[in-house]
Structure formats: C-alpha cells, structure tokens
Design a protein around this motif. Sequence first.
Motif, PDB file in Angstrom:
ATOM      1  N   ALA A  34       0.812  -1.220   0.000  1.00 45.95           N
ATOM      2  CA  ALA A  34       0.000   0.000   0.000  1.00 45.95           C
ATOM      3  C   ALA A  34       0.848   1.273   0.000  1.00 45.95           C
ATOM      4  O   ALA A  34       0.372   2.336  -0.378  1.00 45.95           O
ATOM      5  CB  ALA A  34      -0.932   0.003   1.207  1.00 45.95           C
ATOM      6  N   VAL A  35       2.103   1.185   0.396  1.00 45.94           N
ATOM      7  CA  VAL A  35       2.959   2.370   0.485  1.00 45.94           C
ATOM      8  C   VAL A  35       3.609   2.743  -0.845  1.00 45.94           C
ATOM      9  O   VAL A  35       4.235   3.791  -0.951  1.00 45.94           O
ATOM     10  CB  VAL A  35       4.062   2.184   1.560  1.00 45.94           C
ATOM     11  N   VAL A  36       3.442   1.909  -1.867  1.00 44.58           N
ATOM     12  CA  VAL A  36       4.034   2.180  -3.185  1.00 44.58           C
ATOM     13  C   VAL A  36       3.039   2.967  -4.031  1.00 44.58           C
ATOM     14  O   VAL A  36       1.893   2.558  -4.199  1.00 44.58           O
ATOM     15  CB  VAL A  36       4.420   0.866  -3.904  1.00 44.58           C
ATOM     16  N   GLU A  37       3.462   4.115  -4.553  1.00 47.92           N
ATOM     17  CA  GLU A  37       2.626   4.938  -5.429  1.00 47.92           C
ATOM     18  C   GLU A  37       3.085   4.736  -6.868  1.00 47.92           C
ATOM     19  O   GLU A  37       4.072   5.321  -7.303  1.00 47.92           O
ATOM     20  CB  GLU A  37       2.754   6.403  -5.056  1.00 47.92           C
ATOM     21  N   LEU A  38       2.344   3.904  -7.600  1.00 47.72           N
ATOM     22  CA  LEU A  38       2.732   3.624  -8.984  1.00 47.72           C
ATOM     23  C   LEU A  38       2.810   4.893  -9.817  1.00 47.72           C
ATOM     24  O   LEU A  38       3.717   5.056 -10.633  1.00 47.72           O
ATOM     25  CB  LEU A  38       1.739   2.647  -9.626  1.00 47.72           C
ATOM     26  N   GLY A  39       1.867   5.800  -9.622  1.00 47.90           N
ATOM     27  CA  GLY A  39       1.828   7.014 -10.424  1.00 47.90           C
ATOM     28  C   GLY A  39       3.018   7.930 -10.232  1.00 47.90           C
ATOM     29  O   GLY A  39       3.261   8.806 -11.041  1.00 47.90           O
ATOM     30  N   GLY A  40       3.772   7.728  -9.186  1.00 54.19           N
ATOM     31  CA  GLY A  40       4.930   8.578  -8.922  1.00 54.19           C
ATOM     32  C   GLY A  40       6.229   8.044  -9.487  1.00 54.19           C
ATOM     33  O   GLY A  40       7.267   8.687  -9.355  1.00 54.19           O
ATOM     34  N   ILE A  41       6.182   6.888 -10.145  1.00 52.82           N
ATOM     35  CA  ILE A  41       7.417   6.283 -10.657  1.00 52.82           C
ATOM     36  C   ILE A  41       7.892   7.025 -11.899  1.00 52.82           C
ATOM     37  O   ILE A  41       7.132   7.234 -12.842  1.00 52.82           O
ATOM     38  CB  ILE A  41       7.221   4.790 -10.964  1.00 52.82           C
ATOM     39  N   THR A  42       9.151   7.444 -11.875  1.00 52.49           N
ATOM     40  CA  THR A  42       9.774   8.108 -13.013  1.00 52.49           C
ATOM     41  C   THR A  42      11.119   7.454 -13.298  1.00 52.49           C
ATOM     42  O   THR A  42      11.673   6.752 -12.447  1.00 52.49           O
ATOM     43  CB  THR A  42      10.015   9.609 -12.729  1.00 52.49           C
ATOM     44  N   VAL A  43      11.641   7.693 -14.495  1.00 52.74           N
ATOM     45  CA  VAL A  43      12.997   7.271 -14.837  1.00 52.74           C
ATOM     46  C   VAL A  43      13.749   8.471 -15.395  1.00 52.74           C
ATOM     47  O   VAL A  43      13.149   9.421 -15.894  1.00 52.74           O
ATOM     48  CB  VAL A  43      13.026   6.096 -15.865  1.00 52.74           C
ATOM     49  N   SER A  44      15.063   8.435 -15.273  1.00 58.89           N
ATOM     50  CA  SER A  44      15.911   9.493 -15.813  1.00 58.89           C
ATOM     51  C   SER A  44      17.254   8.883 -16.179  1.00 58.89           C
ATOM     52  O   SER A  44      17.584   7.783 -15.757  1.00 58.89           O
ATOM     53  CB  SER A  44      16.116  10.603 -14.770  1.00 58.89           C
ATOM     54  N   THR A  45      18.015   9.617 -16.975  1.00 59.71           N
ATOM     55  CA  THR A  45      19.380   9.161 -17.237  1.00 59.71           C
ATOM     56  C   THR A  45      20.218   9.471 -16.005  1.00 59.71           C
ATOM     57  O   THR A  45      19.930  10.410 -15.252  1.00 59.71           O
ATOM     58  CB  THR A  45      19.997   9.857 -18.464  1.00 59.71           C
ATOM     59  N   SER A  50      17.649  15.337 -13.177  1.00 60.41           N
ATOM     60  CA  SER A  50      16.620  16.366 -13.010  1.00 60.41           C
ATOM     61  C   SER A  50      15.561  16.284 -14.116  1.00 60.41           C
ATOM     62  O   SER A  50      14.483  16.848 -13.979  1.00 60.41           O
ATOM     63  CB  SER A  50      17.252  17.755 -13.007  1.00 60.41           C
ATOM     64  N   VAL A  51      15.865  15.580 -15.210  1.00 63.06           N
ATOM     65  CA  VAL A  51      14.884  15.376 -16.286  1.00 63.06           C
ATOM     66  C   VAL A  51      14.295  13.987 -16.114  1.00 63.06           C
ATOM     67  O   VAL A  51      14.945  12.984 -16.401  1.00 63.06           O
ATOM     68  CB  VAL A  51      15.531  15.522 -17.683  1.00 63.06           C
ATOM     69  N   ARG A  52      13.064  13.949 -15.607  1.00 61.20           N
ATOM     70  CA  ARG A  52      12.421  12.666 -15.299  1.00 61.20           C
ATOM     71  C   ARG A  52      11.304  12.390 -16.284  1.00 61.20           C
ATOM     72  O   ARG A  52      10.624  13.306 -16.741  1.00 61.20           O
ATOM     73  CB  ARG A  52      11.888  12.684 -13.877  1.00 61.20           C
ATOM     74  N   HIS A  53      11.100  11.117 -16.574  1.00 66.83           N
ATOM     75  CA  HIS A  53      10.073  10.658 -17.501  1.00 66.83           C
ATOM     76  C   HIS A  53       9.084   9.787 -16.732  1.00 66.83           C
ATOM     77  O   HIS A  53       9.484   8.815 -16.081  1.00 66.83           O
ATOM     78  CB  HIS A  53      10.696   9.863 -18.647  1.00 66.83           C
ATOM     79  N   TRP A  54       7.806  10.130 -16.794  1.00 68.21           N
ATOM     80  CA  TRP A  54       6.777   9.376 -16.085  1.00 68.21           C
ATOM     81  C   TRP A  54       6.659   7.980 -16.664  1.00 68.21           C
ATOM     82  O   TRP A  54       6.737   7.780 -17.871  1.00 68.21           O
ATOM     83  CB  TRP A  54       5.431  10.087 -16.170  1.00 68.21           C
ATOM     84  N   VAL A  55       6.417   6.995 -15.807  1.00 71.86           N
ATOM     85  CA  VAL A  55       6.290   5.602 -16.209  1.00 71.86           C
ATOM     86  C   VAL A  55       4.817   5.223 -16.364  1.00 71.86           C
ATOM     87  O   VAL A  55       4.446   4.552 -17.316  1.00 71.86           O
ATOM     88  CB  VAL A  55       6.988   4.686 -15.180  1.00 71.86           C
ATOM     89  N   PHE A  56       3.964   5.678 -15.443  1.00 68.08           N
ATOM     90  CA  PHE A  56       2.539   5.364 -15.484  1.00 68.08           C
ATOM     91  C   PHE A  56       1.720   6.604 -15.799  1.00 68.08           C
ATOM     92  O   PHE A  56       2.126   7.722 -15.485  1.00 68.08           O
ATOM     93  CB  PHE A  56       2.064   4.797 -14.137  1.00 68.08           C
TER      94      PHE A  56
END
Length: 88
Positions: A34-45, A50-56
């Motif tokens: 329950a503590v994991v927020e899928l919508g907050g997952i991002t990836v970056s190089t 500082s440049v993040r890409h949304w996953v969901f």
Amino acid sequence: MTGRYVIHLPVRAADLARAKMLGRTAGRSLAFLAVVELGGITVSTEDDQSVRHWVFCDRKLDGGRRCVLRADHETPCLARLPGRTGGR
C-alpha cells in the motif's frame, strides 16, 4: 515533512523505452504494498536526473482509482490491467 520518500535505484537499460518498461515491471511487482505509489514512478538518465520521464499514466478515474497503463498510452484509461483481479 510529508512522510514520503523516494528510493533511487540505478539500473542499466538500452534506452528510455526499456527503462520505462523496467520501471513499470518493478512498480507492478510491488503494487501489493500500500505504500508504493505507482503514479509517482519516473525514470531518468544517470547523468541528468533532473529530467524525469513518467512511467505510469496515473490519471484519476471514477471512484477515486487511477489509470495503471503506461504514461504515453493511446487507449482508454484502465483502473486495473486486463486479466488481473486484485492489486492496483
């Protein structure tokens, strides 16, 4: 203080698409927590975190649920993946 923290987990991926796929896979495999927020997952190089890409997608749906599809999907939003009975 919000009580929220971010875990930075460096991984190797051939490109952004594969990094996003890995982020979705990791997120879905931890979605039972329950503590994991899928919508907050991002990836970056690694070199430009500082440049993040949304996953969901994470759009709000009726009933307070959120879309569980990839961020750039072109189909209608879904509250759960087809063939799954639980989770998010």
